[in-house]
Motif scaffolding. Structure first.
Motif, PDB file in Angstrom:
ATOM      1  N   ASP A 266       0.849  -1.190   0.000  1.00  0.00           N
ATOM      2  CA  ASP A 266       0.000   0.000   0.000  1.00  0.00           C
ATOM      3  C   ASP A 266       0.887   1.243   0.000  1.00  0.00           C
ATOM      4  OD1 ASP A 266      -1.789   2.089   0.552  1.00  0.00           O
ATOM      5  OD2 ASP A 266      -3.042   0.818   1.825  1.00  0.00           O
ATOM      6  N   PRO A 267       0.792   2.110  -1.011  1.00  0.00           N
ATOM      7  CA  PRO A 267       1.648   3.307  -1.072  1.00  0.00           C
ATOM      8  C   PRO A 267       1.365   4.296   0.052  1.00  0.00           C
ATOM      9  CG  PRO A 267      -0.054   3.415  -2.755  1.00  0.00           C
ATOM     10  CD  PRO A 267      -0.123   2.044  -2.158  1.00  0.00           C
ATOM     11  N   ARG A 268       0.202   4.166   0.687  1.00  0.00           N
ATOM     12  CA  ARG A 268      -0.127   5.047   1.808  1.00  0.00           C
ATOM     13  C   ARG A 268       0.549   4.607   3.095  1.00  0.00           C
ATOM     14  NH1 ARG A 268      -6.433   4.125   1.196  1.00  0.00           N
ATOM     15  NH2 ARG A 268      -5.527   2.020   1.146  1.00  0.00           N
TER      16      ARG A 268
ATOM     17  N   THR B 200       9.789   0.868   2.789  1.00  0.00           N
ATOM     18  CA  THR B 200       9.690  -0.591   2.867  1.00  0.00           C
ATOM     19  C   THR B 200       8.740  -1.068   3.961  1.00  0.00           C
ATOM     20  OG1 THR B 200      10.957  -2.600   3.341  1.00  0.00           O
ATOM     21  CG2 THR B 200      11.767  -0.585   4.291  1.00  0.00           C
ATOM     22  N   PRO B 201       7.858  -1.999   3.657  1.00  0.00           N
ATOM     23  CA  PRO B 201       6.891  -2.481   4.650  1.00  0.00           C
ATOM     24  C   PRO B 201       7.527  -3.139   5.862  1.00  0.00           C
ATOM     25  CG  PRO B 201       6.215  -3.095   2.437  1.00  0.00           C
ATOM     26  CD  PRO B 201       7.599  -2.559   2.325  1.00  0.00           C
ATOM     27  N   VAL B 202       8.693  -3.784   5.696  1.00  0.00           N
ATOM     28  CA  VAL B 202       9.232  -4.548   6.815  1.00  0.00           C
ATOM     29  C   VAL B 202       9.566  -3.653   8.001  1.00  0.00           C
ATOM     30  CG1 VAL B 202      11.658  -4.505   6.038  1.00  0.00           C
ATOM     31  CG2 VAL B 202      10.819  -6.393   7.455  1.00  0.00           C
TER      32      VAL B 202
ATOM     33  N   SER C  44      -3.735  10.321  -1.337  1.00  0.00           N
ATOM     34  CA  SER C  44      -3.623   8.937  -1.781  1.00  0.00           C
ATOM     35  C   SER C  44      -3.103   8.862  -3.211  1.00  0.00           C
ATOM     36  CB  SER C  44      -4.979   8.231  -1.680  1.00  0.00           C
ATOM     37  OG  SER C  44      -5.457   8.219  -0.353  1.00  0.00           O
ATOM     38  N   GLU C  45      -3.597   9.720  -4.069  1.00  0.00           N
ATOM     39  CA  GLU C  45      -3.179   9.724  -5.474  1.00  0.00           C
ATOM     40  C   GLU C  45      -1.714  10.111  -5.620  1.00  0.00           C
ATOM     41  OE1 GLU C  45      -7.578  10.884  -7.339  1.00  0.00           O
ATOM     42  OE2 GLU C  45      -6.014  12.409  -7.138  1.00  0.00           O
TER      43      GLU C  45
ATOM     44  N   PHE D 259      -0.588   8.974   6.536  1.00  0.00           N
ATOM     45  CA  PHE D 259       0.209   8.523   5.391  1.00  0.00           C
ATOM     46  C   PHE D 259       1.660   8.371   5.849  1.00  0.00           C
ATOM     47  CE2 PHE D 259      -3.534  10.423   3.685  1.00  0.00           C
ATOM     48  CZ  PHE D 259      -3.817   9.710   2.525  1.00  0.00           C
ATOM     49  N   ILE D 260       2.248   7.214   5.587  1.00  0.00           N
ATOM     50  CA  ILE D 260       3.604   6.928   6.030  1.00  0.00           C
ATOM     51  C   ILE D 260       4.599   7.476   5.001  1.00  0.00           C
ATOM     52  CG2 ILE D 260       5.199   5.158   6.807  1.00  0.00           C
ATOM     53  CD1 ILE D 260       2.634   5.503   8.498  1.00  0.00           C
TER      54      ILE D 260
END
Length: 469
Positions: free
Chosen positions: A149-151, A349-351, A338-339, A178-179
């Protein structure tokens, strides 16, 4: 195929395909991308990769061989030929600009009295343990075959929303969070969403040089607004640039002077934003690390009209090495955020996000903040005790102590000399867009001033200062 060898063919061009291949390889060799000795793909493999006849590539290789740019060794393959030093000379790379020199200089270290980083202890072990955990890697987003998820990961967004409601009195939904890759990334995301090119923006004077440069790059017309004991002088801003479209400030603990924006000015600022259809970017710099009592609520917590974009990070509480921050967007801007995040500024990175979420969920983060506040309070008191015994004028300034210097003293030069002794205070003059009277001083970071080194560091620093009197 060598990753440095990128060949694009134009089948509509008058130039033959063989000549296009020869020119592409020749340019890669001359530019240094293909170093002497680098093995080239066989002409059969390259032909298959490019979708051309083998003879086409063979003809290009023969011309390159005739020009002594490549050598053929039969079964050992084809390699870039040795070249003379003159032929291999690299193009002149421009020197870093003034901003990047200042950025690299002010972010060198770690060193004693350095601002912007936490105590010298690295990342918390619990966080690293989670990042290394095989279970996290197996169950997190890395196990998925789709883009994350880009957010940002919803687990971290939930934890941040919950923490903000407790620590900053800022009540928001996870969908508003938003991260980002730290504060600068959050600022860039917000400026891209707002799209205020050419408009006026209020900025604190003195203020963070990185913010100033970001606003310049966003083509905003910066209006410096003075700061006093109550924070940003909102009345001054209204008097000199009421038509500004944006205000960027550090209301919790002003960077670098440490003052908190008073309630009177907070309400005045919000009223101005509503009346002028303007936006406010709140840089939550150090706010949760308030050393005197409970941290002031976030400015966004008073924002009933939803004109405030709140930006925070984990750089000061965990480590700048995480490159992790967040933006809390007003509900009406969620779609646009979001866009932009999806197309131009996706989350990191998600991790590391999932590890941080677990770190917060288990209560480690809030305990760490409390422990850091106790540590920094003790280190600040020790530093102040050292300064009391010296002929110096100083005041506390958030997580720093501002040591004032006579206007004739070159604070930048003093800092450069101090760095040779492992100290990196920040020169106050560097925080001003236009240095003026009373702008010479040294900001001594408290977080990076361990008590065992305090006396020696202060003695060395004052010896340097004395040489400039």
């Amino acid at each position: 195929m060598n990753s440095d060898l990128q060949i694009q063919l134009d089948r509509t061009a008058k130039l033959s395909l063989s000549e296009q291949i020869r020119m592409s390889i020749s340019k890669a060799i001359e530019s240094g991308l293909l170093a002497p000795g680098t093995r080239l793909p066989s002409w059969q493999d390259l032909a298959a990769h490019l979708g051309v006849a083998r003879g086409t590539v063979q003809a290009a290789y023969e011309r390159l061989s005739d020009a002594q740019m490549i050598e053929t060794f039969g079964a050992k393959g084809t390699r870039v030929a040795p070249r003379s030093p003159t032929a291999m000379a690299q193009p002149e790379v421009p020197e870093p600009g003034a901003f990047m020199k200042a950025y690299e200089w002010m972010n060198s270290g770690p060193a004693i009295f350095q601002l912007g980083i936490p105590a010298f202890e690295g990342l918390p072990e619990q966080l690293f343990a989670r990042a290394r955990s095989s279970n996290l890697l197996k169950t997190g987003s890395f196990s998925s075959l789709v883009y994350p998820d880009p957010r940002g990961e919803i687990e971290l967004r939930r934890e941040i929303a919950g923490y903000l409601s407790i620590a900053r009195n800022l009540h928001c939904f996870p969908e508003q969070v938003f991260i980002t890759s730290g504060y600068s990334s959050g600022l860039g995301l917000a400026l891209r969403v707002l799209g205020l090119d050419g408009k006026k923006v209020w900025m604190e004077e003195p203020g963070f040089f990185l913010t100033r440069k970001g606003l310049e790059l966003a083509r905003l017309n910066i209006i410096p607004i003075p700061v006093d004991a109550e924070g940003l002088n909102v009345s001054y801003g209204i008097e000199h640039a009421a038509d500004a479209a944006l205000a960027v400030l550090t209301p919790g603990q002003q960077a670098p002077l440490g003052s908190t924006l008073s309630l009177r000015r907070r309400l005045q600022l919000l009223e101005w934003a509503v009346s002028n259809d303007a936006w406010i970017i709140e840089d939550d710099y150090l706010s949760e690390l308030q050393l005197e009592g409970r941290a002031a609520p976030a400015l966004a917590s008073l924002d009933e009209s939803k004109r405030v974009i709140h930006i925070g990070s984990f750089s000061k509480t965990v480590s700048p090495g995480l490159r992790l921050g967040f933006v809390v967007a007003p509900i009406e801007l969620i779609t646009t955020f979001s866009e932009v995040a999806a197309t131009l500024a996706p989350a990191p990175t998600p991790v590391i996000q999932l590890a941080t979420a677990q770190f917060m969920h288990d209560g480690h983060y809030i305990r760490r903040v409390r422990r850091l506040k106790r540590l920094y309070s003790a280190q600040r008191d020790t530093l102040c005790e050292q300064l009391r015994g010296r002929d110096a004028e100083w005041v506390t300034a958030g997580l720093a102590v501002l040591l004032k210097l006579p206007d004739s003293m070159p604070d930048v030069q003093i800092v450069r000399e101090a760095m040779t002794f492992g100290m990196a205070p920040s020169p106050l003059s560097a925080w001003f867009a236009t240095p003026a009277e009373n702008s010479s001083g040294l900001l001594l970071g408290v977080a990076t001033a361990p008590e065992p080194y305090m006396a020696t560091s202060c003695r060395q620093l004052f010896e340097i200062i004395e040489r400039y009197r």
